[in-house]
Design a protein around this motif. Sequence first.
Motif, mmCIF file in Angstrom:
data_model
loop_
_atom_site.group_PDB
_atom_site.id
_atom_site.type_symbol
_atom_site.label_atom_id
_atom_site.label_comp_id
_atom_site.label_asym_id
_atom_site.label_seq_id
_atom_site.Cartn_x
_atom_site.Cartn_y
_atom_site.Cartn_z
ATOM 1 N N GLU A 54 -0.056 -5.073 -5.645
ATOM 2 C CA GLU A 54 -0.611 -5.495 -4.364
ATOM 3 C C GLU A 54 0.440 -5.785 -3.295
ATOM 4 O O GLU A 54 0.132 -6.349 -2.250
ATOM 5 C CB GLU A 54 -1.515 -6.712 -4.553
ATOM 6 C CG GLU A 54 -2.722 -6.393 -5.407
ATOM 7 C CD GLU A 54 -3.709 -7.524 -5.499
ATOM 8 O OE1 GLU A 54 -3.409 -8.642 -5.043
ATOM 9 O OE2 GLU A 54 -4.798 -7.288 -6.044
ATOM 10 N N TYR A 55 1.704 -5.368 -3.548
ATOM 11 C CA TYR A 55 2.742 -5.575 -2.540
ATOM 12 C C TYR A 55 3.864 -4.562 -2.741
ATOM 13 O O TYR A 55 4.333 -4.351 -3.852
ATOM 14 C CB TYR A 55 3.335 -6.989 -2.605
ATOM 15 C CG TYR A 55 4.075 -7.339 -1.334
ATOM 16 C CD1 TYR A 55 3.412 -7.931 -0.274
ATOM 17 C CD2 TYR A 55 5.411 -7.012 -1.169
ATOM 18 C CE1 TYR A 55 4.058 -8.220 0.918
ATOM 19 C CE2 TYR A 55 6.075 -7.286 0.015
ATOM 20 C CZ TYR A 55 5.394 -7.890 1.051
ATOM 21 O OH TYR A 55 6.051 -8.159 2.233
ATOM 22 N N SER A 56 4.286 -3.946 -1.641
ATOM 23 C CA SER A 56 5.398 -3.012 -1.687
ATOM 24 C C SER A 56 6.253 -3.226 -0.449
ATOM 25 O O SER A 56 5.754 -3.217 0.677
ATOM 26 C CB SER A 56 4.886 -1.567 -1.728
ATOM 27 O OG SER A 56 5.965 -0.676 -1.898
ATOM 28 N N CYS A 57 7.538 -3.409 -0.657
ATOM 29 C CA CYS A 57 8.480 -3.676 0.421
ATOM 30 C C CYS A 57 9.098 -2.366 0.892
ATOM 31 O O CYS A 57 9.575 -1.576 0.083
ATOM 32 C CB CYS A 57 9.571 -4.616 -0.094
ATOM 33 S SG CYS A 57 10.821 -5.068 1.107
ATOM 34 N N PHE A 58 9.051 -2.110 2.204
ATOM 35 C CA PHE A 58 9.756 -0.938 2.743
ATOM 36 C C PHE A 58 11.164 -1.379 3.120
ATOM 37 O O PHE A 58 11.388 -2.498 3.567
ATOM 38 C CB PHE A 58 9.022 -0.272 3.903
ATOM 39 C CG PHE A 58 8.441 -1.181 4.943
ATOM 40 C CD1 PHE A 58 9.211 -1.656 5.989
ATOM 41 C CD2 PHE A 58 7.110 -1.551 4.878
ATOM 42 C CE1 PHE A 58 8.676 -2.475 6.959
ATOM 43 C CE2 PHE A 58 6.559 -2.380 5.848
ATOM 44 C CZ PHE A 58 7.346 -2.845 6.892
ATOM 45 N N VAL A 59 12.112 -0.485 2.900
ATOM 46 C CA VAL A 59 13.526 -0.830 3.093
ATOM 47 C C VAL A 59 14.230 0.228 3.935
ATOM 48 O O VAL A 59 13.831 1.383 3.975
ATOM 49 C CB VAL A 59 14.248 -0.994 1.735
ATOM 50 C CG1 VAL A 59 13.706 -2.198 0.975
ATOM 51 C CG2 VAL A 59 14.115 0.254 0.872
ATOM 52 N N ASP A 60 15.286 -0.211 4.618
ATOM 53 C CA ASP A 60 16.124 0.686 5.419
ATOM 54 C C ASP A 60 15.347 1.462 6.476
ATOM 55 O O ASP A 60 15.541 2.654 6.682
ATOM 56 C CB ASP A 60 16.898 1.662 4.519
ATOM 57 C CG ASP A 60 17.837 0.945 3.569
ATOM 58 O OD1 ASP A 60 18.416 -0.083 3.975
ATOM 59 O OD2 ASP A 60 17.986 1.408 2.427
ATOM 60 N N VAL A 61 14.436 0.752 7.177
ATOM 61 C CA VAL A 61 13.639 1.394 8.230
ATOM 62 C C VAL A 61 13.853 0.715 9.585
ATOM 63 O O VAL A 61 13.068 0.911 10.503
ATOM 64 C CB VAL A 61 12.129 1.420 7.870
ATOM 65 C CG1 VAL A 61 11.904 2.141 6.562
ATOM 66 C CG2 VAL A 61 11.528 0.036 7.824
ATOM 67 N N GLY A 62 14.897 -0.076 9.720
ATOM 68 C CA GLY A 62 15.181 -0.785 10.964
ATOM 69 C C GLY A 62 14.841 -2.251 10.886
ATOM 70 O O GLY A 62 15.467 -3.081 11.514
ATOM 71 N N ILE A 63 13.820 -2.585 10.114
ATOM 72 C CA ILE A 63 13.443 -3.957 9.817
ATOM 73 C C ILE A 63 12.847 -3.937 8.416
ATOM 74 O O ILE A 63 12.237 -2.954 8.007
ATOM 75 C CB ILE A 63 12.440 -4.531 10.838
ATOM 76 C CG1 ILE A 63 12.211 -6.023 10.605
ATOM 77 C CG2 ILE A 63 11.125 -3.780 10.800
ATOM 78 C CD1 ILE A 63 11.450 -6.729 11.723
ATOM 79 N N SER A 103 6.248 7.668 3.763
ATOM 80 C CA SER A 103 7.321 8.386 3.088
ATOM 81 C C SER A 103 7.366 9.835 3.557
ATOM 82 O O SER A 103 8.429 10.366 3.883
ATOM 83 C CB SER A 103 7.119 8.327 1.574
ATOM 84 O OG SER A 103 8.142 9.023 0.915
ATOM 85 N N GLN A 104 6.197 10.492 3.620
ATOM 86 C CA GLN A 104 6.133 11.892 4.041
ATOM 87 C C GLN A 104 6.550 12.065 5.498
ATOM 88 O O GLN A 104 7.336 12.961 5.826
ATOM 89 C CB GLN A 104 4.720 12.443 3.840
ATOM 90 C CG GLN A 104 4.581 13.899 4.275
ATOM 91 C CD GLN A 104 3.179 14.445 4.060
ATOM 92 O OE1 GLN A 104 2.400 13.914 3.279
ATOM 93 N NE2 GLN A 104 2.842 15.514 4.771
ATOM 94 N N VAL A 105 6.039 11.219 6.393
ATOM 95 C CA VAL A 105 6.279 11.406 7.826
ATOM 96 C C VAL A 105 7.636 10.876 8.261
ATOM 97 O O VAL A 105 8.364 11.527 9.009
ATOM 98 C CB VAL A 105 5.162 10.747 8.665
ATOM 99 C CG1 VAL A 105 5.468 10.856 10.165
ATOM 100 C CG2 VAL A 105 3.804 11.377 8.359
ATOM 101 N N PHE A 106 7.995 9.678 7.785
ATOM 102 C CA PHE A 106 9.178 9.001 8.304
ATOM 103 C C PHE A 106 10.314 8.841 7.288
ATOM 104 O O PHE A 106 11.375 8.338 7.623
ATOM 105 C CB PHE A 106 8.801 7.618 8.849
ATOM 106 C CG PHE A 106 7.793 7.685 9.976
ATOM 107 C CD1 PHE A 106 8.179 8.099 11.242
ATOM 108 C CD2 PHE A 106 6.471 7.344 9.760
ATOM 109 C CE1 PHE A 106 7.254 8.166 12.281
ATOM 110 C CE2 PHE A 106 5.541 7.404 10.787
ATOM 111 C CZ PHE A 106 5.927 7.817 12.049
ATOM 112 N N GLY A 107 10.080 9.235 6.029
ATOM 113 C CA GLY A 107 11.122 9.146 5.013
ATOM 114 C C GLY A 107 11.383 7.741 4.494
ATOM 115 O O GLY A 107 12.457 7.468 3.967
#
Length: 116
Positions: free
Chosen positions: A38-47, A25-29
């Motif tokens: 135990e699970y977190s989905c990253f979104v809107d990062v290209g994949i 979050s800090q480096v790439f937003g």
Amino acid sequence: MNPHHNINYLEIPSRDIASSKAFFSQVFGWGYVDYGPEYSCFVDVGITGGFYQTDIDFILARGCPLIVIYSQNLELTLASVVEAGGAITADIFSFPGGRRFHFTEPCGNEYAVWSE
């Protein structure tokens, strides 16, 4: 509709999901949707993909796949990686098609960042 046979999701191990989320979050937003502790989905990062809790990490030297992130300003991104607690494992170098560097995030996983 998802293109047939395209890679469309990544699941990435993390020893500490909160630490991985804070770093990216800090480096790439990156933004996240949590599905329990135990699970977190990253979104809107290209994949789309997610971090899952585990006691393992991945590095290129063990033959693990390398996840490569694009940057428009390689030097600025390298400085942000270091400022956020990442460790540079390969300083900026040229390769056919551009330049890149490798780093480990605070949980020990290795990534690369490239630019033209």
